[in-house]
Design a protein around this motif. Structure first.
Motif, short mmCIF file in Angstrom:
data_model
loop_
_atom_site.label_atom_id
_atom_site.label_comp_id
_atom_site.label_asym_id
_atom_site.label_seq_id
_atom_site.Cartn_x
_atom_site.Cartn_y
_atom_site.Cartn_z
N VAL A 131 -4.95 -20.30 1.77
CA VAL A 131 -4.14 -20.32 2.61
C VAL A 131 -3.39 -21.55 3.06
O VAL A 131 -4.36 -21.93 4.17
N PRO A 132 -2.71 -22.66 2.69
CA PRO A 132 -2.55 -24.11 3.99
C PRO A 132 -1.90 -23.51 5.11
O PRO A 132 -1.32 -22.32 5.00
N ASP A 133 -1.76 -24.22 5.84
CA ASP A 133 -0.94 -23.75 7.07
C ASP A 133 0.05 -23.64 7.30
O ASP A 133 1.18 -22.32 7.88
N GLY A 134 0.84 -24.50 5.95
CA GLY A 134 2.80 -23.82 5.96
C GLY A 134 3.09 -22.23 5.43
O GLY A 134 4.22 -22.06 5.44
N GLN A 135 2.11 -22.29 5.16
CA GLN A 135 1.92 -20.44 4.97
C GLN A 135 2.14 -18.97 5.74
O GLN A 135 1.53 -18.26 5.42
N LYS A 136 0.80 -19.96 7.23
CA LYS A 136 0.15 -19.02 7.85
C LYS A 136 1.03 -17.82 8.35
O LYS A 136 0.60 -17.29 8.45
N GLY A 137 2.25 -18.88 8.46
CA GLY A 137 3.50 -17.93 9.84
C GLY A 137 3.55 -16.58 8.60
O GLY A 137 3.60 -15.19 9.01
N VAL A 138 4.36 -16.72 6.89
CA VAL A 138 4.36 -16.00 6.02
C VAL A 138 3.04 -15.03 6.24
O VAL A 138 3.41 -13.81 5.95
N LEU A 139 2.02 -15.27 6.13
CA LEU A 139 0.49 -14.84 5.50
C LEU A 139 0.96 -13.40 6.81
O LEU A 139 -0.05 -11.96 6.83
N GLY A 140 0.74 -14.47 8.23
CA GLY A 140 0.43 -13.62 9.17
C GLY A 140 1.71 -12.36 9.45
O GLY A 140 1.38 -10.79 9.42
N GLY A 141 3.05 -12.46 8.86
CA GLY A 141 4.38 -11.39 8.75
C GLY A 141 3.58 -10.79 8.25
O GLY A 141 3.46 -9.11 8.10
N LEU A 142 2.69 -10.99 6.95
CA LEU A 142 2.48 -10.01 5.38
C LEU A 142 1.26 -8.50 6.16
O LEU A 142 1.07 -8.02 5.70
N LEU A 143 0.17 -9.88 6.72
CA LEU A 143 -0.75 -8.63 7.54
C LEU A 143 -0.54 -7.68 8.79
O LEU A 143 -1.72 -6.71 9.03
N ALA A 144 0.77 -7.58 8.81
CA ALA A 144 1.54 -6.57 10.04
C ALA A 144 1.83 -5.45 9.15
O ALA A 144 1.65 -3.93 9.73
N LEU A 145 1.57 -5.29 7.74
CA LEU A 145 1.69 -4.35 6.36
C LEU A 145 -0.11 -2.95 6.81
O LEU A 145 0.40 -2.09 7.07
N ALA A 146 -0.73 -3.79 7.44
CA ALA A 146 -1.99 -3.20 7.59
C ALA A 146 -2.47 -2.39 8.83
O ALA A 146 -2.63 -0.71 7.93
N PRO A 147 -1.97 -2.84 9.88
CA PRO A 147 -1.95 -0.97 10.61
C PRO A 147 -0.93 -0.28 10.71
O PRO A 147 -1.33 1.01 10.66
N ALA A 148 0.28 -0.46 9.76
CA ALA A 148 1.56 0.42 9.62
C ALA A 148 0.48 1.72 8.63
O ALA A 148 0.81 2.73 7.76
N LEU A 149 -0.22 0.63 7.50
CA LEU A 149 -0.47 2.13 6.29
C LEU A 149 -1.63 1.91 6.51
O LEU A 149 -1.86 2.89 5.98
N GLY A 150 -2.43 1.63 7.77
CA GLY A 150 -3.34 2.47 8.17
C GLY A 150 -3.25 4.35 9.12
O GLY A 150 -3.58 4.57 8.90
N ALA A 151 -1.66 3.92 9.59
CA ALA A 151 -1.35 4.67 10.00
C ALA A 151 -0.64 5.91 9.19
O ALA A 151 -1.10 7.03 9.42
N LEU A 152 -0.14 5.03 8.07
CA LEU A 152 0.45 5.86 7.17
C LEU A 152 -0.40 7.43 6.56
O LEU A 152 0.15 7.72 5.70
N SER A 153 -1.42 6.69 6.19
CA SER A 153 -2.47 6.50 5.39
C SER A 153 -3.52 8.02 5.63
O SER A 153 -3.44 9.29 5.06
N SER A 154 -3.21 8.09 7.15
CA SER A 154 -4.03 9.16 7.91
C SER A 154 -2.50 10.28 7.85
O SER A 154 -3.37 11.27 7.73
N VAL A 155 -1.13 10.05 7.71
CA VAL A 155 -0.70 11.08 7.47
C VAL A 155 -0.72 11.71 5.93
O VAL A 155 -0.77 12.82 5.84
N PHE A 156 -0.59 10.57 5.02
CA PHE A 156 -1.00 11.10 3.45
C PHE A 156 -1.83 11.70 3.53
O PHE A 156 -2.02 13.27 2.99
N VAL A 157 -3.46 11.58 4.04
CA VAL A 157 -4.09 12.02 4.00
C VAL A 157 -4.59 13.44 3.90
O VAL A 157 -5.26 14.56 3.94
N THR A 158 -4.11 13.80 5.75
CA THR A 158 -4.50 15.05 6.67
C THR A 158 -3.11 15.70 5.76
O THR A 158 -4.00 17.45 5.64
N MET A 159 -2.23 15.81 5.58
CA MET A 159 -1.05 16.46 4.50
C MET A 159 -1.74 17.27 3.09
O MET A 159 -1.79 17.54 2.74
N ALA A 160 -1.88 16.38 2.62
CA ALA A 160 -2.27 15.80 0.82
C ALA A 160 -3.67 17.14 1.20
O ALA A 160 -3.73 17.54 0.25
#
Length: 400
Positions: A131-160
């Motif tokens: 990933v070039p430097d000119g896209q590292k900001g967008v990359l960082g924004g996309l990485l914010a998906l990780a903790p959100a999906l991690g938290a949602l996966s906990s809800v899904f696994v425990t409910m399912a």
């Protein structure tokens, strides 16, 4: 000359793979492992064993991340290490449902942490390769998906599969594989001109002295991560100190809302930083907002205000951590040792888990939660100040 761009297909697949890493540990460490320990021990023994496993895991994660990153540097290949680590990690994860003795749990947690960091360390360095430097900001924004999906996966696994540990572990393993495998097998990164060549001997000698930008980025993340880890560990107790009626579900829901809110904000801010060439300024602003959120929490006296101010703190911190993870790739001293150097940056994630209890045991019993909030706010303000200095220095040189 227009900078070469990485494909959106790879960026998206990479972000999902990084989220798969979060799914691998969030539901397991926060829900499934504590549940299994609680089945086998009374409350006192369970707390002791969870603390022991957490400490052992943090030590192993610290060492394994550096070694796995270095191994992928030396072989100049990331994907084989990720695949091998993934296979071992999923196998170890499924064995926790059968573990019964302390020795089995310690052995499994060591193998699990070692293999997890065989996934995470090369995966993190791979972004620096592609990933070039000119896209590292967008990359960082996309990485914010990780903790959100991690938290949602906990809800899904425990409910399912409520109360069915074996099924829950299998669900986690399946989700991790589904999220990580596509970027390894189906989506190849576009070749862009990014330096991955071995560093000359003269430059390697210079790299022994840590560059100022690298040191500031490390320290800033450590300070913010220390604040985040401390508040995360005692969030439920803090809310109940304000109102005894607060439930675990309400706090978990608030936490999930914060992480989900952080995703679009991180994407917008990351895109702004790419367009304007200001990669460090958003980090300084987020750290300052985190500090103000903590001060406001310390001064709040009713549950509604505490919740609102936590949303400010939590969102700013989540945005900071995701953007920082991407922008760190700019300041690593050696392009051919990205994996190793990111392993040292990973200490900012593991060391706070070891240091945090010292702050809590020192401040909370004597002065209460507000005093701890103020101290954590000071740490965030220091991080912001350091990053402001770095941003000014970068602006004067037109580079980071």
């Amino acid at each position: 000359m227009v900078e070469a761009r990485q494909s959106w297909a790879f960026l998206g697949a990479y972000a999902l793979a990084w989220a798969g890493g979060s799914i691998a540990y969030v539901p397991f460490l926060t829900i499934l492992l504590p549940s299994r320990i609680a089945e086998l021990h009374d409350q006192t023994d369970a707390v002791w064993w969870l603390s022991t496993l957490a400490f052992s895991g943090a030590i192993m994660a610290s060492i394994a991340n550096i070694l796995a990153g270095l191994a992928s540097d030396l072989t100049r290949s990331r994907r084989p290490w990720v695949l091998a680590g993934l296979a071992v990690n999923l196998f170890a994860l499924l064995q926790f449902g059968r573990a019964e003795t302390p020795a089995q749990f310690i052995l499994l947690i060591v193998i699990w942490q070692l293999s997890l960091n065989m996934v995470l360390a090369p995966l993190a360095a791979w972004a620096g390769d592609c990933v070039p430097d000119g896209q590292k900001g967008v990359l960082g924004g996309l990485l914010a998906l990780a903790p959100a999906l991690g938290a949602l996966s906990s809800v899904f696994v425990t409910m399912a599969a409520a109360g069915q540990l074996g099924v829950q572990l299998a669900l986690v393993a399946g989700l991790v594989a589904v999220f990580i495998l596509p970027v390894l097998i189906f989506v190849a990164p576009r070749k862009v001109p990014i330096d991955t060549a071995p560093t000359p001997v003269a430059e390697r000698r210079k790299a022994i002295v840590i560059p100022r930008a690298t040191a500031i980025m490390w320290l800033a993340r450590f300070l913010v991560q220390l604040a985040e880890s401390s508040l995360f560990a005692f969030l439920l107790l803090f809310f109940r100190s304000v109102s005894e009626d607060v439930s675990e579900t309400s706090v978990a829901s608030l936490f999930a809302v914060v992480l989900c809110m952080a995703v679009p904000i991180a994407l917008l801010v990351g895109r702004w930083s790419d367009r304007h060439g200001r990669p460090i300024l958003p980090l300084a602003v987020c750290a300052a907002v985190s500090g103000f959120g903590l001060i406001a929490m310390a001064l709040s006296r009713d549950l509604a205000m505490v919740s609102a101010n936590y949303i400010v703190f939590g969102t700013a911190t989540a945005v900071f951590l995701s953007l920082h993870a991407a922008q760190t790739l700019r300041v690593l001293p050696r392009s051919d040792r990205r994996g190793r150097d990111l392993g040292f940056f990973n200490l900012t994630n593991t060391v706070p888990s070891i240091v945090m209890p010292i702050f809590a045991l020192t401040l909370i019993p004597a002065l209460g939660f507000p005093a701890m909030m103020v101290m954590l706010a000071v740490l965030s303000f220091i991080a912001s100040f350091l990053l402001v200095l770095l941003a000014k220095r970068a602006a004067s040189r037109q580079q980071v």
